[in-house]
Design a protein around this motif. Structure first.
Motif, PDB file in Angstrom:
ATOM      1  N   ARG A  47       0.829  -1.197   0.000  1.00 11.44           N
ATOM      2  CA  ARG A  47       0.000   0.000   0.000  1.00 11.44           C
ATOM      3  C   ARG A  47       0.868   1.253   0.000  1.00 11.44           C
ATOM      4  NH1 ARG A  47      -2.722  -0.977   4.246  1.00 11.44           N
ATOM      5  NH2 ARG A  47      -4.449  -2.037   3.200  1.00 11.44           N
ATOM      6  N   ALA A  48       1.961   1.202   0.753  1.00 13.55           N
ATOM      7  CA  ALA A  48       2.872   2.347   0.791  1.00 13.55           C
ATOM      8  C   ALA A  48       3.518   2.555  -0.588  1.00 13.55           C
ATOM      9  CB  ALA A  48       3.943   2.136   1.849  1.00 13.55           C
ATOM     10  N   GLU A  49       3.892   1.417  -1.227  1.00  9.71           N
ATOM     11  CA  GLU A  49       4.494   1.547  -2.554  1.00  9.71           C
ATOM     12  C   GLU A  49       3.485   2.082  -3.563  1.00  9.71           C
ATOM     13  OE1 GLU A  49       5.985  -2.269  -3.495  1.00  9.71           O
ATOM     14  OE2 GLU A  49       7.672  -2.182  -2.082  1.00  9.71           O
ATOM     15  N   ILE A  50       2.232   1.605  -3.440  1.00  6.30           N
ATOM     16  CA  ILE A  50       1.205   2.100  -4.365  1.00  6.30           C
ATOM     17  C   ILE A  50       0.952   3.584  -4.138  1.00  6.30           C
ATOM     18  CG2 ILE A  50      -1.250   1.940  -4.927  1.00  6.30           C
ATOM     19  CD1 ILE A  50      -1.050  -1.062  -4.401  1.00  6.30           C
ATOM     20  N   GLU A  51       0.898   3.968  -2.875  1.00 11.66           N
ATOM     21  CA  GLU A  51       0.682   5.388  -2.570  1.00 11.66           C
ATOM     22  C   GLU A  51       1.840   6.234  -3.076  1.00 11.66           C
ATOM     23  OE1 GLU A  51       0.107   5.475   1.594  1.00 11.66           O
ATOM     24  OE2 GLU A  51      -1.975   4.748   1.524  1.00 11.66           O
ATOM     25  N   THR A  52       3.078   5.687  -2.930  1.00 17.30           N
ATOM     26  CA  THR A  52       4.246   6.426  -3.442  1.00 17.30           C
ATOM     27  C   THR A  52       4.190   6.544  -4.963  1.00 17.30           C
ATOM     28  OG1 THR A  52       5.588   5.637  -1.589  1.00 17.30           O
ATOM     29  CG2 THR A  52       6.759   6.451  -3.528  1.00 17.30           C
ATOM     30  N   GLN A  91       1.513   6.403  -6.786  1.00 12.75           N
ATOM     31  CA  GLN A  91       0.428   7.304  -7.146  1.00 12.75           C
ATOM     32  C   GLN A  91       0.839   8.753  -6.977  1.00 12.75           C
ATOM     33  OE1 GLN A  91      -2.666   6.229  -8.347  1.00 12.75           O
ATOM     34  NE2 GLN A  91      -2.897   8.401  -8.858  1.00 12.75           N
ATOM     35  N   ALA A  92       1.601   9.012  -5.895  1.00 12.21           N
ATOM     36  CA  ALA A  92       2.066  10.384  -5.677  1.00 12.21           C
ATOM     37  C   ALA A  92       3.008  10.827  -6.795  1.00 12.21           C
ATOM     38  CB  ALA A  92       2.765  10.488  -4.318  1.00 12.21           C
ATOM     39  N   VAL A  93       3.871   9.870  -7.245  1.00  9.62           N
ATOM     40  CA  VAL A  93       4.776  10.199  -8.348  1.00  9.62           C
ATOM     41  C   VAL A  93       3.981  10.498  -9.614  1.00  9.62           C
ATOM     42  CG1 VAL A  93       6.590   9.281  -9.852  1.00  9.62           C
ATOM     43  CG2 VAL A  93       6.692   8.899  -7.371  1.00  9.62           C
ATOM     44  N   LEU A  94       2.989   9.677  -9.906  1.00 11.89           N
ATOM     45  CA  LEU A  94       2.157   9.907 -11.086  1.00 11.89           C
ATOM     46  C   LEU A  94       1.420  11.229 -10.993  1.00 11.89           C
ATOM     47  CD1 LEU A  94       0.606   6.388 -11.799  1.00 11.89           C
ATOM     48  CD2 LEU A  94       2.398   7.550 -13.087  1.00 11.89           C
ATOM     49  N   ASP A  95       0.908  11.531  -9.811  1.00 13.23           N
ATOM     50  CA  ASP A  95       0.170  12.791  -9.655  1.00 13.23           C
ATOM     51  C   ASP A  95       1.062  14.016  -9.829  1.00 13.23           C
ATOM     52  OD1 ASP A  95      -2.143  11.397  -9.201  1.00 13.23           O
ATOM     53  OD2 ASP A  95      -2.029  11.491  -7.018  1.00 13.23           O
ATOM     54  N   SER A  96       2.376  13.821  -9.611  1.00 12.17           N
ATOM     55  CA  SER A  96       3.296  14.965  -9.766  1.00 12.17           C
ATOM     56  C   SER A  96       3.634  15.251 -11.227  1.00 12.17           C
ATOM     57  CB  SER A  96       4.587  14.699  -8.982  1.00 12.17           C
ATOM     58  OG  SER A  96       5.306  13.615  -9.554  1.00 12.17           O
ATOM     59  N   GLU A 128       1.829  15.122 -17.419  1.00  8.33           N
ATOM     60  CA  GLU A 128       1.201  14.294 -18.442  1.00  8.33           C
ATOM     61  C   GLU A 128       0.039  13.510 -17.833  1.00  8.33           C
ATOM     62  OE1 GLU A 128       2.441  10.970 -21.823  1.00  8.33           O
ATOM     63  OE2 GLU A 128       3.677  11.252 -20.030  1.00  8.33           O
ATOM     64  N   ALA A 129      -1.091  13.514 -18.543  1.00 11.92           N
ATOM     65  CA  ALA A 129      -2.242  12.723 -18.094  1.00 11.92           C
ATOM     66  C   ALA A 129      -1.976  11.255 -18.436  1.00 11.92           C
ATOM     67  CB  ALA A 129      -3.519  13.215 -18.755  1.00 11.92           C
ATOM     68  N   ILE A 130      -1.910  10.400 -17.394  1.00  8.42           N
ATOM     69  CA  ILE A 130      -1.524   9.001 -17.589  1.00  8.42           C
ATOM     70  C   ILE A 130      -2.631   8.100 -17.045  1.00  8.42           C
ATOM     71  CG2 ILE A 130       0.101   7.185 -16.899  1.00  8.42           C
ATOM     72  CD1 ILE A 130       2.279   9.298 -16.860  1.00  8.42           C
ATOM     73  N   ALA A 131      -2.929   7.061 -17.821  1.00  8.50           N
ATOM     74  CA  ALA A 131      -3.874   6.019 -17.404  1.00  8.50           C
ATOM     75  C   ALA A 131      -3.271   4.663 -17.769  1.00  8.50           C
ATOM     76  CB  ALA A 131      -5.218   6.198 -18.067  1.00  8.50           C
ATOM     77  N   ALA A 173      -4.729   5.857 -12.662  1.00 14.04           N
ATOM     78  CA  ALA A 173      -4.731   7.133 -13.379  1.00 14.04           C
ATOM     79  C   ALA A 173      -4.248   8.211 -12.425  1.00 14.04           C
ATOM     80  CB  ALA A 173      -6.117   7.455 -13.914  1.00 14.04           C
ATOM     81  N   ASN A 174      -3.620   9.230 -12.951  1.00 12.57           N
ATOM     82  CA  ASN A 174      -3.130  10.306 -12.084  1.00 12.57           C
ATOM     83  C   ASN A 174      -4.108  11.467 -12.094  1.00 12.57           C
ATOM     84  OD1 ASN A 174      -2.673  11.266 -14.615  1.00 12.57           O
ATOM     85  ND2 ASN A 174      -0.528  11.851 -14.284  1.00 12.57           N
ATOM     86  N   SER A 175      -3.785  12.470 -11.293  1.00 11.86           N
ATOM     87  CA  SER A 175      -4.686  13.620 -11.164  1.00 11.86           C
ATOM     88  C   SER A 175      -4.760  14.421 -12.454  1.00 11.86           C
ATOM     89  CB  SER A 175      -4.221  14.513 -10.007  1.00 11.86           C
ATOM     90  OG  SER A 175      -2.872  14.946 -10.203  1.00 11.86           O
TER      91      SER A 175
END
Length: 529
Positions: A393-398, A400-405, A408-411, A422-424
């Motif tokens: 879960r920590a790795e997924i959250e990390t 996800q945080a990287v993707l949100d930063s 580029e819109a990524i899915a 998907a990111n923000s």
């Protein structure tokens, strides 16, 4: 005197002596026979209860004595039959009668003092006379109807005891059997080594000392071995009647066999469960511990000595609480209520809970109902699983945080074409709710959203085919326009396990651009990489 005359004289003398001897012998034989006949013959006016025995054979008896023998058990010799009715009043008769020939006569008093048995040795015969002291002192009148009722009751009781299918017998204080029914005698005959009919009193089949230790009105299980050495089990009930003991034995072979089968089955389960890493505790309908495996002691830190005592469920949970092997409750009253709810939920098979213990351990506790009202609790150590889950879960959250930063819109789509990440920037580009943007979204649903916000283009069909394609794939890019006129750069990258990354980068709107118009399909193109 001439030799012939002398020989004749001596012949006459010898012949006379022989004749005299024969006459004397005949007279003696006739006298002895007359004495024996007189001894055997009982006077017709003799109303006493008198028996005459030649060894164990009855040679004569008065009518009253014959009435006594009519009530005797049909066992062995005449003497055995007499003992079956006399031994209850005269327990030592069978031992003392062996000395009658030496002593000549004896008198035995009954246990209750109500009768005397006079024994005499006459001409090689044993004469036994029974005197009833009570009837000598008082005459008892009884009407015919009362006598018939007593005889009918006696016949009913006798028929009942003789037809019950289990052994019943009665013993005097020294352990001598004073009465036994047909089932007991048949059992004694079947276990006899010689195979002969049992004489009276029959042999004691069961250990008298063990039976004497039995609590009155409660059963004790003992076994007998047949001629082949096979054991047969009986549940024996002991009842005290005055100074005597009454016993009843019922066959317990089926019960013992069922218990052995259950024991073997339990041992098999125990051996099977001993290799499990999940702790198992089975409580019977009375909520006492009936079965547990070694893993339970390892997981709960409860000593095996405590578990072997078959503690109640409440005591088991109390000990878990004392050892801090369950979550610390806010207060004892609420904890008790929770334990009651736990038991009720386990009966329905709905109890499942995760316990986070003070030491950092995490257990999953499940309650399962069993037949006959029993309950089984499963204790599973999921500390490693929970630690791994937290790390993932920590790795997924990390991630996800990287993707949100990223701008580029990524899915990311799975091999089945479902949106898994998907990111923000993606939810912002397509105007989706951040919480519901990827819930149960397929590539078809996603391309429908993209198509609604972009100019018509065959690009979306190509994307659907690329996502669902199997085998080796290559990266490729494409372009289209948003309805606001911006150019949208698209890239499609295959990932491991059949997944696909889709990236969207809209170009910044130039200040000199005219108001956005819907571009034609010809203005859209894609390039293979």
């Amino acid at each position: 005197m001439s030799p012939n005359a002398l020989f004749t004289f001596f012949s006459l003398v010898v012949g006379s002596l022989g004749i005299a001897f024969l006459v004397l012998y005949g007279l003696a034989w006739i006298g002895a026979r007359k004495e024996r006949v007189d001894a055997i013959t009982l006077a017709s006016q003799d109303n006493d209860i008198v028996f005459l025995f030649d060894d164990e054979k009855l040679v004569n008896a008065t009518p009253s004595a014959q009435s006594v023998l009519a009530a005797a058990a049909d066992v062995g010799s005449d003497w055995s039959r007499l003992l079956s009715v006399m031994i209850s009043k005269f327990p030592t008769l069978q031992y003392e009668i062996a000395e009658l020939a030496d002593r000549g006569n004896m008198a035995l008093e009954s246990r209750d003092g109500s009768a005397v048995l006079k024994c005499e040795w006459r001409n090689g015969l044993a004469r036994l006379t029974l005197f009833d002291r009570e009837t000598e002192q008082a005459h008892i009148d009884m009407d015919r109807h009362s006598l018939m009722a007593m005889e009918q009751e006696l016949e009913t009781l006798r028929a009942t005891t003789e037809n019950v299918p289990f052994p019943v017998w009665r013993e005097v204080e020294d352990g001598t059997i004073s009465w036994a029914n047909s089932a007991y005698i048949a059992l004694a005959d079947s276990l006899s080594d010689t195979g002969e009919t049992t004489s009276w009193p029959p042999a004691a089949l069961f250990d008298t000392k063990l039976l004497a230790q039995a609590v009155p009105n409660e059963s004790r299980r003992l076994n007998l071995k047949d001629r082949n050495g096979e054991p047969h089990w009986f549940d024996i009930h002991r009842f005290t009647i005055g100074c005597d003991s009454l016993y009843a034995a019922s066959s317990a072979d089926r019960t013992v066999k069922a218990e052995e089968t259950l024991r073997e089955f339990t041992q098999t389960l125990t051996k099977t469960f001993s290799h499990l890493t999940i702790g198992l505790a089975v409580f019977d309908r009375n909520r006492r511990l009936a079965l547990f495996n070694p893993a339970l002691t390892d997981l709960t830190a409860l000593p095996a000595e405590f578990l072997i005592t078959r503690p109640a469920l409440t005591s088991f949970l109390d000990r878990l609480r004392d050892n801090q092997m369950m979550p610390e409750p806010k207060d004892y009253k609420s904890w008790r209520q929770e334990m009651a709810a736990l038991e009720n939920a386990a009966e329905d098979g709905t109890y499942e809970e995760v316990w986070t213990l003070p030491g950092g351990m995490t257990y999953r506790i499940s309650g399962r109902p069993h037949p006959d009202g029993a309950i089984a609790f499963l204790f599973e150590d999921i500390s490693a699983e929970m630690s791994l889950t937290r790390r993932f879960r920590a790795e997924i959250e990390t991630g996800q945080a990287v993707l949100d930063s990223l701008s580029e819109a990524i899915a990311v789509f799975s091999g089945e074409g479902m949106l898994v990440m998907a990111n923000s920037a993606y939810t912002s580009l397509w105007g989706l709710d951040p919480l519901e943007g990827i819930a149960e979204t397929s590539i078809t649903d996603a391309t429908r959203v993209w198509h609604a916000k972009c100019a018509p283009s065959p690009l979306w069909g190509d994307i659907r085919d690329f996502v669902s394609q199997t085998g080796e794939r290559s990266d490729w890019i494409g372009q289209t326009r948003l309805w606001d006129g911006r150019r949208l750069n698209c890239r499609f990258v295959p990932l491991p396990s059949g997944q696909t990354l889709v990236g969207f980068t809209p170009e910044a709107r130039a200040s000199t651009l005219r108001p956005a118009l819907r571009p034609q399909a010809s203005g859209t193109h894609f390039v293979k990489m």
